[in-house]
Scaffold this motif. Structure first.
Motif, mmCIF file in Angstrom:
data_model
loop_
_atom_site.group_PDB
_atom_site.id
_atom_site.type_symbol
_atom_site.label_atom_id
_atom_site.label_comp_id
_atom_site.label_asym_id
_atom_site.label_seq_id
_atom_site.Cartn_x
_atom_site.Cartn_y
_atom_site.Cartn_z
ATOM 1 N N MET A 1 1.014 -1.251 0.057
ATOM 2 C CA MET A 1 -0.071 -0.205 0.205
ATOM 3 C C MET A 1 0.720 1.702 -0.058
ATOM 4 N N ILE A 2 0.904 1.257 0.767
ATOM 5 C CA ILE A 2 2.292 2.738 0.853
ATOM 6 C C ILE A 2 4.059 2.184 1.505
ATOM 7 N N ARG A 3 4.665 2.976 1.529
ATOM 8 C CA ARG A 3 6.218 2.653 1.580
ATOM 9 C C ARG A 3 6.685 1.662 2.372
ATOM 10 N N PRO A 6 4.678 -4.281 2.453
ATOM 11 C CA PRO A 6 5.465 -4.817 1.602
ATOM 12 C C PRO A 6 5.051 -4.542 0.697
ATOM 13 N N TYR A 11 1.385 -4.355 -7.780
ATOM 14 C CA TYR A 11 0.664 -3.289 -7.088
ATOM 15 C C TYR A 11 2.051 -2.304 -7.840
ATOM 16 N N PHE A 15 0.934 0.865 -10.557
ATOM 17 C CA PHE A 15 0.806 2.225 -9.863
ATOM 18 C C PHE A 15 1.896 3.228 -11.149
ATOM 19 N N LYS A 16 3.257 2.380 -10.673
ATOM 20 C CA LYS A 16 4.316 3.673 -11.673
ATOM 21 C C LYS A 16 3.631 3.841 -13.138
ATOM 22 N N TYR A 18 0.584 3.907 -14.256
ATOM 23 C CA TYR A 18 -0.410 4.807 -14.038
ATOM 24 C C TYR A 18 0.138 6.832 -13.923
ATOM 25 N N VAL A 19 1.113 6.030 -13.026
ATOM 26 C CA VAL A 19 1.914 7.988 -13.296
ATOM 27 C C VAL A 19 2.681 8.535 -14.114
ATOM 28 N N TYR A 22 0.110 9.682 -16.447
ATOM 29 C CA TYR A 22 -0.667 10.550 -15.966
ATOM 30 C C TYR A 22 -0.080 11.991 -16.992
ATOM 31 N N PHE A 23 1.768 11.431 -16.139
ATOM 32 C CA PHE A 23 2.387 12.816 -16.836
ATOM 33 C C PHE A 23 2.616 12.718 -17.904
#
Lengths: 285, 285
Positions: A1-3, A6, A11, A15-16, A18-19, A22-23
């Motif tokens: 989920m977050i930094r 695990p 995931y 996520f990468k 998607y970002v 987006y940019f």
């Protein structure tokens, strides 16, 4: 989920991706606009026909670069003048507003505060038409009553300034108020104990403290005014501002000169944004 | 002392009162009054509801109105869905070294005028545009497709235009979310969706509401994007207002339309605030 937790590979990767997408979405239109400003073709489209500075520099009838394009240059000048007056007016009145709502107490303060923030939730088009209608009503009234023809009440330069000022002043008031909240009142008390009166305290101490917020919000006010379209659309007279002028050109077909203007705008505003962010960082430290 | 404070109050109050009454209150009262005025058969102005009756009797008017409202709500929702993962990535997933950089990158395009951004999309998407050029080159298409001038493109353009006003409040809301809450939920066996719906979204509600209000208001009042990217059949209500003012020169009808748009925007914002039990003054901050 977050930094700190695990994460599965899928995931993180998803996520990468998607970002990145987006940019790309965010920057693609700006990038393409900039690149095509240098294409040696009469239309702002591909294929690439080689690099040229014609759309900036050229000075002949079929290729008129922006630096020789009288109409576009004069609209840039009009926008700059409008933005200058809007900035002066809105920083002055906005700072008064900040003092009024932070340091003074009076009846109906809450109601007036509500009124002050209302321009933020009124669509710009509505502000434009209501200012237009009201100035027209005033114009008719002055003419019937005193037989006066007041130029200010007709669409034109000053009406554009007033229309833009009506909502940009709210922004300045909010930014300066936020800074004024952090002001240490013991400084004021100390100055008063040493014999300064209220005006001297405000001039020498409080305004000095507010200066970064006033300059920062002034810069944003300038930019907002320079780029405003919605409110200006209804108030503009014979002197078109840059956004109005560009809009008319884009609507009726386009030439790479528009790309050249866009390129200049993108470069200038990015630099202004960088400087603003840099100053804000320095302020925090 | 008392005497001096009153002078300060007058000094600060006067410009603010002039601003709010001359440019906000009176113009909007005038807008309302003008919307009830019509020219009768003898060319005299009289009071009448007919401007509003026209709105309800002509399907083209109220259909545009409903369409604008529904699309604005859709755009607000889509903006939220696209911006949330990015805001979450920047605040919680990306390594802290890149956070500032990514946040700055996110803001940069929005300093540039809306017109330039819409123009960028136009040269990307149109029939002779950049995307068509690449698709033809790659052999995916046989002949160019017009991707501009339809509702899907228009909605995408509106989402793009208002993205900033959603991502900034979301980022600041998520920054204040304590990571240990997510960690605790994870340790207790919660999956991604329940963390999203029971921790992340409830916590960022103030950010979501203020972002949505601004995005909705800006979309509803947008003129450029629907006008330049939407098709002939995708009229936006602001275009109807513009047509009444500039093309038909029927200012009274335009005033009625303007007032209806103002009522709609206030109503939706008010409902949003009531549903989430928040106050406008709190949200603006």
């Amino acid at each position: 989920m977050i930094r700190s937790l695990p994460n599965s590979r899928a995931y993180t990767l998803g996520f990468k991706l998607y970002v990145i997408l987006y940019f790309t979405f965010l920057f693609a239109p700006l990038l393409v606009t900039c690149v095509l400003a240098f294409n040696d073709s009469p239309f702002p489209s591909l294929p690439w026909k080689g690099f040229t500075l014609d759309w900036f520099m050229a000075d002949n009838p079929d290729r008129l670069g922006i630096f020789h394009d009288e109409i576009n240059l004069s609209s840039i000048w009009v926008s700059a003048k409008v933005a200058f007056f809007v900035t002066i007016l809105s920083t002055a009145v906005g700072t008064c507003g900040a003092f009024l709502f932070e340091q003074e107490d009076f009846r109906f303060k809450q109601a007036l505060y509500f009124l002050m923030i209302s321009p933020l939730v009124i669509p710009g088009v509505i502000l434009g038409i209501s200012v237009l209608l009201f100035s027209n009503t005033l114009g008719i009234f002055f003419e019937h009553r005193w037989n006066l023809d007041v130029g200010l009440f007709r669409p034109g330069f000053w009406l554009v300034v007033l229309g833009q000022f009506s909502f940009i002043a709210t922004l300045v008031t909010l930014v300066v108020s936020a800074r004024l909240k952090k002001f240490d009142h013991t400084l004021e008390e100390a100055a008063m104990n040493l014999g300064a009166n209220r005006a001297e305290v405000i001039w020498h101490i409080t305004l000095k403290f507010l200066r970064p917020a006033i300059i920062g919000s002034g810069a944003v006010a300038f930019l907002m005014s320079f780029e405003n379209f919605n409110t200006t659309l209804f108030l503009v007279g014979s002197e078109a501002t840059l956004p109005i002028n560009l809009y008319l050109q884009v609507r009726d077909g386009s030439t790479p000169v528009i790309n050249a203007i866009s390129f200049l705008l993108i470069v200038c505003t990015s630099m202004a944004a960088m400087v603003n962010l840099f100053l804000a960082k320095k302020e925090e430290v | 002392m008392k005497y001096q404070i009153r002078w300060a109050l007058i000094f600060f109050l006067t410009p603010v009162l002039l601003w709010l009454f001359l440019l906000i209150v009176l113009p909007h009262i005038d807008l309302l009054l003008m919307s009830f005025r019509v020219e009768d058969d003898y060319g005299e102005m009289t009071w009448s509801f007919s401007n509003y009756m026209n709105f309800f009797n002509e399907p083209i008017y109220w259909l545009t109105f409903v369409r604008t409202a529904v699309y604005s709500i859709l755009v607000t929702f889509l903006t939220f869905v696209t911006a949330l993962p990015v805001a979450f990535y920047i605040t919680k997933v990306a390594s802290p070294r890149f956070q500032g950089f990514l946040a700055m990158l996110l803001l940069l395009p929005f300093w540039v005028s809306e017109l330039v951004r819409v123009y960028g999309w136009m040269i990307l998407l149109r029939e002779s545009g950049v995307i068509n050029h690449f698709l033809l080159r790659l052999g995916i298409l046989d002949r160019p497709v017009e991707m501009l001038y339809n509702d899907v493109t228009m909605v995408m353009g509106l989402v793009y235009t208002s993205m900033l006003f959603m991502s900034v409040p979301l980022i600041s809301a998520l920054e204040s979310l304590d990571n240990s809450l997510i960690e605790a939920a994870y340790d207790l066996g919660a999956d991604m969706w329940s963390i999203l719906f029971r921790i992340i979204i409830p916590h960022s509600m103030p950010g979501i509401v203020s972002g949505s209000i601004v995005v909705f208001m800006l979309t509803l009042g947008n003129y450029l994007t629907p006008n330049l990217m939407g098709g002939k059949n995708s009229l936006w209500f602001t275009e109807q207002i513009y047509n009444q003012f500039i093309a038909s020169f029927n200012w009274n009808q335009g005033a009625a339309f303007g007032f209806l748009l103002l009522v709609l925007s206030s109503l939706v914002i008010w409902t949003g605030l009531k549903l989430t039990r928040q106050k406008l003054t709190g949200v603006i901050k």
